[in-house]
Design a protein around this motif. Structure first.
Motif, PDB file in Angstrom:
ATOM      1  N   VAL A 140       0.867  -1.176   0.000  1.00 34.05           N
ATOM      2  CA  VAL A 140       0.000   0.000   0.000  1.00 34.05           C
ATOM      3  C   VAL A 140       0.902   1.224   0.000  1.00 34.05           C
ATOM      4  O   VAL A 140       1.784   1.354   0.849  1.00 34.05           O
ATOM      5  CB  VAL A 140      -0.929   0.040   1.236  1.00 34.05           C
ATOM      6  CG1 VAL A 140      -1.770   1.309   1.212  1.00 34.05           C
ATOM      7  CG2 VAL A 140      -1.819  -1.190   1.299  1.00 34.05           C
ATOM      8  N   ARG A 141       0.706   2.118  -0.953  1.00 35.54           N
ATOM      9  CA  ARG A 141       1.523   3.327  -0.987  1.00 35.54           C
ATOM     10  C   ARG A 141       0.692   4.495  -1.506  1.00 35.54           C
ATOM     11  O   ARG A 141      -0.295   4.305  -2.245  1.00 35.54           O
ATOM     12  CB  ARG A 141       2.766   3.150  -1.849  1.00 35.54           C
ATOM     13  CG  ARG A 141       2.541   2.991  -3.329  1.00 35.54           C
ATOM     14  CD  ARG A 141       3.861   2.747  -4.042  1.00 35.54           C
ATOM     15  NE  ARG A 141       3.719   2.598  -5.477  1.00 35.54           N
ATOM     16  CZ  ARG A 141       3.767   3.616  -6.345  1.00 35.54           C
ATOM     17  NH1 ARG A 141       3.953   4.843  -5.910  1.00 35.54           N
ATOM     18  NH2 ARG A 141       3.628   3.397  -7.643  1.00 35.54           N
ATOM     19  N   THR A 142       1.090   5.670  -1.130  1.00 34.40           N
ATOM     20  CA  THR A 142       0.393   6.877  -1.571  1.00 34.40           C
ATOM     21  C   THR A 142       0.988   7.351  -2.890  1.00 34.40           C
ATOM     22  O   THR A 142       2.149   7.094  -3.202  1.00 34.40           O
ATOM     23  CB  THR A 142       0.507   7.994  -0.529  1.00 34.40           C
ATOM     24  OG1 THR A 142       1.883   8.312  -0.317  1.00 34.40           O
ATOM     25  CG2 THR A 142      -0.124   7.576   0.790  1.00 34.40           C
ATOM     26  N   THR A 143       0.176   8.065  -3.660  1.00 32.27           N
ATOM     27  CA  THR A 143       0.634   8.620  -4.925  1.00 32.27           C
ATOM     28  C   THR A 143      -0.082   9.941  -5.190  1.00 32.27           C
ATOM     29  O   THR A 143      -1.022  10.301  -4.467  1.00 32.27           O
ATOM     30  CB  THR A 143       0.367   7.623  -6.083  1.00 32.27           C
ATOM     31  OG1 THR A 143       0.926   8.147  -7.285  1.00 32.27           O
ATOM     32  CG2 THR A 143      -1.106   7.379  -6.263  1.00 32.27           C
ATOM     33  N   ASN A 144       0.363  10.661  -6.179  1.00 31.97           N
ATOM     34  CA  ASN A 144      -0.233  11.959  -6.547  1.00 31.97           C
ATOM     35  C   ASN A 144      -0.268  12.916  -5.353  1.00 31.97           C
ATOM     36  O   ASN A 144      -1.306  13.476  -5.005  1.00 31.97           O
ATOM     37  CB  ASN A 144      -1.633  11.747  -7.126  1.00 31.97           C
ATOM     38  CG  ASN A 144      -2.123  12.963  -7.898  1.00 31.97           C
ATOM     39  OD1 ASN A 144      -1.316  13.755  -8.392  1.00 31.97           O
ATOM     40  ND2 ASN A 144      -3.432  13.121  -7.990  1.00 31.97           N
ATOM     41  N   LEU A 145       0.903  13.059  -4.696  1.00 33.99           N
ATOM     42  CA  LEU A 145       1.062  13.955  -3.538  1.00 33.99           C
ATOM     43  C   LEU A 145       0.162  13.549  -2.376  1.00 33.99           C
ATOM     44  O   LEU A 145      -0.309  14.397  -1.599  1.00 33.99           O
ATOM     45  CB  LEU A 145       0.796  15.411  -3.936  1.00 33.99           C
ATOM     46  CG  LEU A 145       1.739  15.997  -5.000  1.00 33.99           C
ATOM     47  CD1 LEU A 145       1.340  17.437  -5.331  1.00 33.99           C
ATOM     48  CD2 LEU A 145       3.183  15.953  -4.525  1.00 33.99           C
ATOM     49  N   GLY A 146      -0.099  12.277  -2.251  1.00 34.45           N
ATOM     50  CA  GLY A 146      -0.878  11.788  -1.117  1.00 34.45           C
ATOM     51  C   GLY A 146      -2.375  11.828  -1.303  1.00 34.45           C
ATOM     52  O   GLY A 146      -3.118  11.435  -0.395  1.00 34.45           O
ATOM     53  N   SER A 147      -2.843  12.256  -2.475  1.00 31.18           N
ATOM     54  CA  SER A 147      -4.292  12.332  -2.686  1.00 31.18           C
ATOM     55  C   SER A 147      -4.890  11.001  -3.127  1.00 31.18           C
ATOM     56  O   SER A 147      -6.113  10.848  -3.144  1.00 31.18           O
ATOM     57  CB  SER A 147      -4.608  13.398  -3.742  1.00 31.18           C
ATOM     58  OG  SER A 147      -4.013  13.067  -4.982  1.00 31.18           O
ATOM     59  N   LEU A 148      -4.043  10.029  -3.451  1.00 28.16           N
ATOM     60  CA  LEU A 148      -4.512   8.721  -3.889  1.00 28.16           C
ATOM     61  C   LEU A 148      -3.704   7.628  -3.201  1.00 28.16           C
ATOM     62  O   LEU A 148      -2.566   7.854  -2.782  1.00 28.16           O
ATOM     63  CB  LEU A 148      -4.373   8.561  -5.413  1.00 28.16           C
ATOM     64  CG  LEU A 148      -5.129   9.556  -6.301  1.00 28.16           C
ATOM     65  CD1 LEU A 148      -4.730   9.364  -7.752  1.00 28.16           C
ATOM     66  CD2 LEU A 148      -6.639   9.396  -6.143  1.00 28.16           C
ATOM     67  N   PHE A 149      -4.331   6.462  -3.076  1.00 27.10           N
ATOM     68  CA  PHE A 149      -3.635   5.263  -2.602  1.00 27.10           C
ATOM     69  C   PHE A 149      -3.507   4.285  -3.761  1.00 27.10           C
ATOM     70  O   PHE A 149      -4.403   4.191  -4.612  1.00 27.10           O
ATOM     71  CB  PHE A 149      -4.409   4.592  -1.456  1.00 27.10           C
ATOM     72  CG  PHE A 149      -4.249   5.264  -0.138  1.00 27.10           C
ATOM     73  CD1 PHE A 149      -3.153   4.996   0.661  1.00 27.10           C
ATOM     74  CD2 PHE A 149      -5.198   6.176   0.318  1.00 27.10           C
ATOM     75  CE1 PHE A 149      -2.994   5.604   1.890  1.00 27.10           C
ATOM     76  CE2 PHE A 149      -5.046   6.799   1.536  1.00 27.10           C
ATOM     77  CZ  PHE A 149      -3.945   6.518   2.332  1.00 27.10           C
ATOM     78  N   ARG A 150      -2.400   3.545  -3.768  1.00 28.61           N
ATOM     79  CA  ARG A 150      -2.194   2.508  -4.787  1.00 28.61           C
ATOM     80  C   ARG A 150      -1.992   1.173  -4.067  1.00 28.61           C
ATOM     81  O   ARG A 150      -1.010   0.987  -3.338  1.00 28.61           O
ATOM     82  CB  ARG A 150      -0.994   2.843  -5.667  1.00 28.61           C
ATOM     83  CG  ARG A 150      -0.791   1.872  -6.833  1.00 28.61           C
ATOM     84  CD  ARG A 150       0.360   2.350  -7.703  1.00 28.61           C
ATOM     85  NE  ARG A 150       0.700   1.432  -8.773  1.00 28.61           N
ATOM     86  CZ  ARG A 150       0.120   1.376  -9.948  1.00 28.61           C
ATOM     87  NH1 ARG A 150      -0.878   2.220 -10.208  1.00 28.61           N
ATOM     88  NH2 ARG A 150       0.510   0.521 -10.872  1.00 28.61           N
ATOM     89  N   LEU A 151      -2.918   0.249  -4.277  1.00 26.49           N
ATOM     90  CA  LEU A 151      -2.883  -1.062  -3.635  1.00 26.49           C
ATOM     91  C   LEU A 151      -2.331  -2.096  -4.621  1.00 26.49           C
ATOM     92  O   LEU A 151      -2.679  -2.080  -5.805  1.00 26.49           O
ATOM     93  CB  LEU A 151      -4.284  -1.491  -3.196  1.00 26.49           C
ATOM     94  CG  LEU A 151      -5.123  -0.450  -2.441  1.00 26.49           C
ATOM     95  CD1 LEU A 151      -6.487  -1.038  -2.089  1.00 26.49           C
ATOM     96  CD2 LEU A 151      -4.409   0.021  -1.190  1.00 26.49           C
TER      97      LEU A 151
END
Length: 231
Positions: free
Chosen positions: A180-191
């Motif tokens: 699990v990591r954040t993307t797009n400056l923290g506005s999205l999560f990528r699972l």
């Protein structure tokens, strides 16, 4: 005159000296064997030019080293230690690459000992067996197409804990959330999930239902990488 040029500085009357003719014969046979291994390796395999060229030359190199050892136990031990350094390569190799390197070294060793007929027989038999296994896809996982890596992008306000569990249980025999990591400056999560599909034909239906849960954000499905577990 020619024999004196190729005579070692430390040779004695008790030392068995290799003639130029025997030397060229052994090296030539080793080069042919190396070419045979190189051509065999390129069958149904992704390869680089540098590796294939190295594979073609390796039996000749080993052959010359063994001929130069020429019964000297101390030198033989040193050579064995030098050959062990082949495992300290900067780029990890696959099981097939390591196996064919050992085959090439073995053939070169046999040729260096002077058994040219056995060297050719060894190379021919092992090459034919390797081609046969490749042709039959020996050892290949029968359900490899069902092993997938799933990436799902979700908005930050969506609690990913359990939100896709029912769909995963329906379409996958087994699954695991591995990252699990954040993307797009923290506005999205990528699972990231590793899963085994129940039926490859339901993959699109599975993705469509996932899109309804994640707000139609990006979803990707790829073949699960297993190169790190190949050995």
């Amino acid at each position: 005159m020619l024999d004196s040029i190729f005579r070692g500085l430390f040779d004695t009357d008790m030392t068995a000296v290799i003639t130029v003719t025997d030397f060229l014969l052994c090296v030539g046979c080793s080069l042919v064997i190396g070419l045979l291994f190189a051509l065999t390796y390129t069958y149904r395999t992704r390869y680089t030019k540098s590796f294939v060229v190295t594979l073609a030359l390796l039996p000749a190199v080993v052959c010359v080293v063994i001929m130069m050892v020429n019964g000297n136990v101390g030198t033989g031990v040193a050579v064995a230690g030098a050959f062990s350094l082949v495992r300290f390569r900067s780029v990890p190799g696959t099981a097939r690459e390591i196996g064919v390197l050992f085959l090439a070294m073995g053939a070169g060793l046999i040729a260096g000992m002077g058994y040219l007929g056995y060297a050719f027989l060894f190379a021919l038999v092992l090459s034919l067996v390797s081609l046969l296994y490749s042709r039959l896809s020996f050892g290949a996982a029968k359900k490899a197409a069902l092993y997938k890596t799933l990436h799902i992008t979700i908005p930050e306000d969506l609690d990913y804990t359990g939100v896709f569990d029912d769909l995963l249980d329906t379409y996958a025999r087994s699954w695991e959330l591995v990252q699990v990591r954040t993307t797009n400056l923290g506005s999205l999560f990528r699972l990231t999930y590793h899963l085994t599909l129940r039926d490859a034909g339901t993959e699109k239906e599975f993705i469509d239902k996932l899109r309804c849960r994640n707000g139609n954000l990006e979803i990707s499905v790829s073949q699960q990488e297993n190169s790190t577990y190949e050995l």
